[in-house]
Design an enzyme around this catalytic site. Structure first.
Site, PDB file in Angstrom:
ATOM      1  N   ASP A  16       0.637  -1.161  -0.031  1.00 16.09           N
ATOM      2  CA  ASP A  16      -0.104  -0.205   0.021  1.00 16.09           C
ATOM      3  C   ASP A  16       0.634   1.573   0.192  1.00 16.09           C
ATOM      4  OD1 ASP A  16      -1.686   1.896   0.628  1.00 16.09           O
ATOM      5  OD2 ASP A  16      -2.540   1.023   2.537  1.00 16.09           O
ATOM      6  N   ASP A  40      -5.863   7.410  -5.331  1.00 18.93           N
ATOM      7  CA  ASP A  40      -6.058   8.945  -4.713  1.00 18.93           C
ATOM      8  C   ASP A  40      -6.846   9.332  -3.679  1.00 18.93           C
ATOM      9  OD1 ASP A  40      -6.060  11.613  -5.164  1.00 18.93           O
ATOM     10  OD2 ASP A  40      -7.393  11.845  -6.675  1.00 18.93           O
TER      11      ASP A  40
HETATM   12  P1  ADP Z   1      -5.386   5.704 -12.612  1.00 17.76           P
HETATM   13  O1  ADP Z   1      -6.999   6.468 -12.315  1.00 17.76           O
HETATM   14  O2  ADP Z   1      -3.624   6.608 -12.640  1.00 17.76           O
HETATM   15  O3  ADP Z   1      -5.577   4.699 -13.012  1.00 17.76           O
HETATM   16  P2  ADP Z   1      -6.253   4.105  -9.492  1.00 17.76           P
HETATM   17  O4  ADP Z   1      -5.885   5.001  -8.980  1.00 17.76           O
HETATM   18  O5  ADP Z   1      -7.281   3.653 -10.623  1.00 17.76           O
HETATM   19  O6  ADP Z   1      -5.436   4.776 -10.840  1.00 17.76           O
HETATM   20  O7  ADP Z   1      -5.386   3.094  -9.924  1.00 17.76           O
HETATM   21  C1  ADP Z   1      -3.642   2.936 -10.248  1.00 17.76           C
HETATM   22  C2  ADP Z   1      -2.815   1.783  -9.308  1.00 17.76           C
HETATM   23  O8  ADP Z   1      -3.077   2.320  -8.674  1.00 17.76           O
HETATM   24  C3  ADP Z   1      -3.680   0.592  -9.523  1.00 17.76           C
HETATM   25  O9  ADP Z   1      -3.093  -0.646 -10.091  1.00 17.76           O
HETATM   26  C4  ADP Z   1      -4.268   0.121  -8.291  1.00 17.76           C
HETATM   27  O10 ADP Z   1      -5.306  -0.991  -8.633  1.00 17.76           O
HETATM   28  C5  ADP Z   1      -3.205   1.163  -7.304  1.00 17.76           C
HETATM   29  N1  ADP Z   1      -3.634   1.166  -5.354  1.00 17.76           N
HETATM   30  C6  ADP Z   1      -4.727   1.459  -5.483  1.00 17.76           C
HETATM   31  N2  ADP Z   1      -4.677   1.327  -4.064  1.00 17.76           N
HETATM   32  C7  ADP Z   1      -3.820   1.759  -4.224  1.00 17.76           C
HETATM   33  C8  ADP Z   1      -2.344   1.589  -3.130  1.00 17.76           C
HETATM   34  N3  ADP Z   1      -3.059   1.925  -1.544  1.00 17.76           N
HETATM   35  N4  ADP Z   1      -1.491   1.155  -2.956  1.00 17.76           N
HETATM   36  C9  ADP Z   1      -0.616   1.201  -3.923  1.00 17.76           C
HETATM   37  N5  ADP Z   1      -1.561   0.786  -4.898  1.00 17.76           N
HETATM   38  C10 ADP Z   1      -2.616   1.652  -5.521  1.00 17.76           C
END
Ligand code: ADP
Length: 182
Positions: A16, A40
């Site tokens: 995370d 985000d």
């Molecule tokens: P985007 O809109 O740029 O695609 P997302 O947040 O939907 O951004 O997803 C980007 C990546 O971040 C995805 O692979 C998702 O699984 C991952 N992700 C979501 N939450 C976390 C977190 N807490 N830490 C790391 N990666 C995360």
């Protein structure tokens, strides 16, 4: 997995991004900078209201929102990281609309901002591969190639982490890194 590119440690790890204690973590934001889902949402939730407050202030000078490929910086609020770099990756729409160049630009802008602010350690999520639909195999190659090119031209960053949210993404990034360092 760990590798070295031009004296910078590259680490790929599962987990995370909101838990990382690097100087900065990068947020895969959207142009509105008002928070959202995915990484985000997790960053704003854990970092608290100071981050949104600074995002709102940045938005006052960017009425149209943050353009794709650019990056801005705020406090890390209650996160372990001191700073959050907010960047906007491209929405995937087949790959013929400049997506690879825009994704590379999002990584480059984030790294340039890190250097400018004197940050030595930075964590990235897999930008664009969640809600924005960028295929992770393609995105991982763009991400790691862009980082490698950047490090050949710029000194000063000690560690770059990619924090992958699931084991499949981790494997995919590991394959891409192996391709690049061999
Ligand atoms: P985007 O809109 O740029 O695609 P997302 O947040 O939907 O951004 O997803 C980007 C990546 O971040 C995805 O692979 C998702 O699984 C991952 N992700 C979501 N939450 C976390 C977190 N807490 N830490 C790391 N990666 C995360």
């Amino acid at each position: 997995m760990e590798a070295r590119i031009c004296n910078t440690r590259i680490t790929l790890l599962p987990g995370d991004i909101t838990e990382q204690e690097t100087d900065a973590i990068v947020n895969a934001a959207n142009p509105g900078l008002m928070g959202g889902g995915g990484v985000d949402g997790a960053i704003h939730m854990k970092g608290g209201p100071e981050i949104l407050k600074e995002c709102k202030s940045i938005r006052r000078s960017l009425p149209e929102g943050l353009p794709t490929g650019e990056a801005v910086i705020t406090t890390g609020g209650r996160l372990r990281a001191r700073k959050v770099i907010h960047t906007v990756g491209p929405v995937w729409s087949g790959g013929e609309r400049g997506e690879p160049e825009l994704l590379a630009k999002a990584y480059r802008s984030s790294l340039e901002l890190s250097l400018k602010m004197g940050l030595k350690t930075v964590s990235f999520p897999s930008i664009s591969t969640g809600a924005y639909g960028y295929p992770v195999e393609k995105a991982s190659r763009v991400a790691l190639r862009t980082v490698a090119e950047f490090l050949k031209k710029n000194k000063g960053i000690e560690e770059i982490r990619f924090v992958l949210h699931n084991t499949n993404d981790l494997k995919t990034y590991e394959n891409a890194l192996t391709e690049i360092v061999h």
